[in-house]
Design an enzyme around this catalytic site. Structure first.
Site, PDB file in Angstrom:
ATOM      1  N   GLY A 196       6.894   2.753 -33.579  1.00 44.56           N
ATOM      2  CA  GLY A 196       7.802   3.660 -34.291  1.00 44.56           C
ATOM      3  C   GLY A 196       6.945   3.966 -35.395  1.00 44.56           C
ATOM      4  O   GLY A 196       5.953   3.129 -35.893  1.00 44.56           O
ATOM      5  N   ILE A 240      15.649   9.305 -43.536  1.00 48.13           N
ATOM      6  CA  ILE A 240      14.185   9.295 -43.761  1.00 48.13           C
ATOM      7  C   ILE A 240      13.464  10.514 -43.083  1.00 48.13           C
ATOM      8  O   ILE A 240      13.843  10.762 -41.983  1.00 48.13           O
ATOM      9  CB  ILE A 240      13.612   8.161 -43.060  1.00 48.13           C
ATOM     10  N   GLY A 293       9.227  -3.558 -32.375  1.00 54.14           N
ATOM     11  CA  GLY A 293       9.290  -1.861 -32.811  1.00 54.14           C
ATOM     12  C   GLY A 293       7.858  -1.465 -33.355  1.00 54.14           C
ATOM     13  O   GLY A 293       8.216  -0.410 -34.072  1.00 54.14           O
ATOM     14  N   LYS A 308      24.828  -2.568 -37.248  1.00 54.20           N
ATOM     15  CA  LYS A 308      24.142  -2.936 -38.483  1.00 54.20           C
ATOM     16  C   LYS A 308      24.869  -3.814 -39.485  1.00 54.20           C
ATOM     17  O   LYS A 308      24.031  -4.712 -39.964  1.00 54.20           O
ATOM     18  CB  LYS A 308      23.494  -1.625 -39.069  1.00 54.20           C
ATOM     19  N   ASN A 311      10.166  -7.018 -24.256  1.00 57.44           N
ATOM     20  CA  ASN A 311      11.616  -6.467 -24.550  1.00 57.44           C
ATOM     21  C   ASN A 311      12.300  -7.729 -25.333  1.00 57.44           C
ATOM     22  O   ASN A 311      12.079  -8.835 -25.254  1.00 57.44           O
ATOM     23  CB  ASN A 311      12.401  -6.580 -23.531  1.00 57.44           C
ATOM     24  N   ILE A 312      12.844  -7.303 -26.551  1.00 56.49           N
ATOM     25  CA  ILE A 312      13.444  -8.323 -27.605  1.00 56.49           C
ATOM     26  C   ILE A 312      14.545  -9.029 -26.817  1.00 56.49           C
ATOM     27  O   ILE A 312      14.934 -10.063 -27.372  1.00 56.49           O
ATOM     28  CB  ILE A 312      13.746  -7.759 -28.885  1.00 56.49           C
ATOM     29  N   TYR A 345      26.166   2.141 -33.999  1.00 53.79           N
ATOM     30  CA  TYR A 345      25.241   1.853 -34.748  1.00 53.79           C
ATOM     31  C   TYR A 345      25.621   1.212 -36.021  1.00 53.79           C
ATOM     32  O   TYR A 345      25.055   0.386 -36.321  1.00 53.79           O
ATOM     33  CB  TYR A 345      24.454   3.073 -35.138  1.00 53.79           C
ATOM     34  N   ASP A 390       6.046  -4.205 -28.732  1.00 58.33           N
ATOM     35  CA  ASP A 390       6.875  -3.128 -28.475  1.00 58.33           C
ATOM     36  C   ASP A 390       7.147  -2.707 -26.961  1.00 58.33           C
ATOM     37  O   ASP A 390       6.444  -3.684 -26.137  1.00 58.33           O
ATOM     38  CB  ASP A 390       6.093  -1.741 -28.919  1.00 58.33           C
TER      39      ASP A 390
END
Length: 337
Positions: free
Chosen positions: A13, A192, A10, A156, A54-55, A152, A35
């Site tokens: 970002g 953030i 990523g 996490k 892609n992960i 989400y 990315d």
């Protein structure tokens, strides 16, 4: 001979950009940046190599495993909160399966080098689920109210536990793993606020959206009530927190996952601060019931004493200095340009 690298997923970002700039400033340019899109030209000269991929692509990760010696992984790639609610299955694939793929890569690397691989995972305040009025509660610690009410948050919290499992228990009976070790570290970030980018896809985006709209002379309809309160911080503090946690001596750390915070204005209080600098700002409320209920499930305050004690976490910016020394100068410069 395999190249020794730091892997950042990523990377395009804003956290990826900030992290790469900070690492480069410390003399670390052996970065492999991964990315979905071509690596931004603004950081291309600060990395060793950029990969488009892609992960979820195990062939790509196997290629990385065979070609590089990875000392540290910063796994920043994710599908964010609001988008995850619309596509929970895809969110699980990206956020959980993708993380599991990276943890497996880290374990393989630890075994192959016979040493320690550090793994940073950005978690979120979304792991919490407050079952009653949060205004009556004090600061919430890492072990309280971990009952997420979003996909989400579920992703996490599960990934935090996957990381702890891989660090402490995975391969515990395998003789070939005794010489390797996964060092998993995670921060539960609050909202953030960035002066550089306008966020997309996050349920905590109402404050950054508000100030960016005001700076551009645009009307803003805030999707939560004026009295809605949750923890926030600005982007430079978020980047510095990652750097500080990853630099800490492992034996100083009493846990794998840490809360951090800086300030927690209500949406109305933040709007008043915005109007101090942009008197013509049109800020109204158009409450989105679904997003409001999600934010209501998150703490108004978090307890970050463990981070302050274990690795000397201390934010540089409170609300006033965030406006005076970061948000207003940077945003003004950006939109004038």
């Amino acid at each position: 001979m395999r190249k020794k690298i730091i892997l950042i997923t990523g990377a395009n970002g804003e956290i990826g950009h900030g992290l790469i700039n900070s690492l480069y400033a410390k003399g670390m340019d052996n970065i492999l940046a991964l990315d979905l899109h071509p690596i931004s030209s603004s950081i291309k000269d600060k990395i060793l190599e950029g990969l488009i991929g892609n992960i979820l692509d195990k062939n790509l990760l196997e290629q990385i495993n065979s070609e590089y010696e990875v000392s540290t992984i910063y796994h920043l790639a994710a599908l964010l909160s609001t988008r995850a609610e619309f596509s929970p299955q895809m969110a699980h694939e990206v956020n959980v399966t993708g993380t599991l793929n990276l943890l497996s890569l880290a374990v393989d690397q630890a075994k192959s080098i016979g040493g320690r691989v550090k793994f940073f995972f950005p978690s979120s305040i979304a792991v919490y689920g407050i079952g009653k009025s949060k205004g009556s509660l004090g600061p919430i610690s890492e072990t309280e109210y971990c009952h997420p009410q979003t996909m989400y948050g579920c992703n996490k919290l599960y990934c935090e536990n996957l990381g702890i499992y891989h660090a402490n228990y995975y391969h515990r009976l395998a003789d070939d793993f005794k010489s390797g070790h996964l060092d998993f570290r995670s921060i539960r970030f609050p909202g953030i606020i960035s002066a550089v980018t306008i966020p997309t896809g996050g349920t905590s985006d109402f404050l950054p959206e508000m100030i960016h709209a005001a700076a551009q002379g645009q009307k803003y309809d805030c999707f939560v009530r004026k009295d809605t309160r949750m923890p926030f911080m600005v982007m430079p503090d978020a980047i510095q927190a990652i750097i500080d946690l990853m630099a800490a001596d492992k034996f100083q750390l009493s846990q794998h996952v840490y809360n951090i915070g800086a300030f927690n204005p209500s949406a109305g209080e933040f709007a008043d601060k915005v109007r101090e600098h942009y008197p013509e700002a049109e800020i109204h409320n158009a409450i989105n019931g679904k997003r409001q209920s999600i934010v209501d499930s998150w703490p108004a305050q978090i307890d970050d004493e463990k981070a302050r004690t274990d690795w000397s976490w201390s934010p540089k910016f409170d609300l006033d200095s965030a406006f005076k020394n970061y948000l207003i100068p940077k945003i003004t410069q950006q939109y004038e340009r």
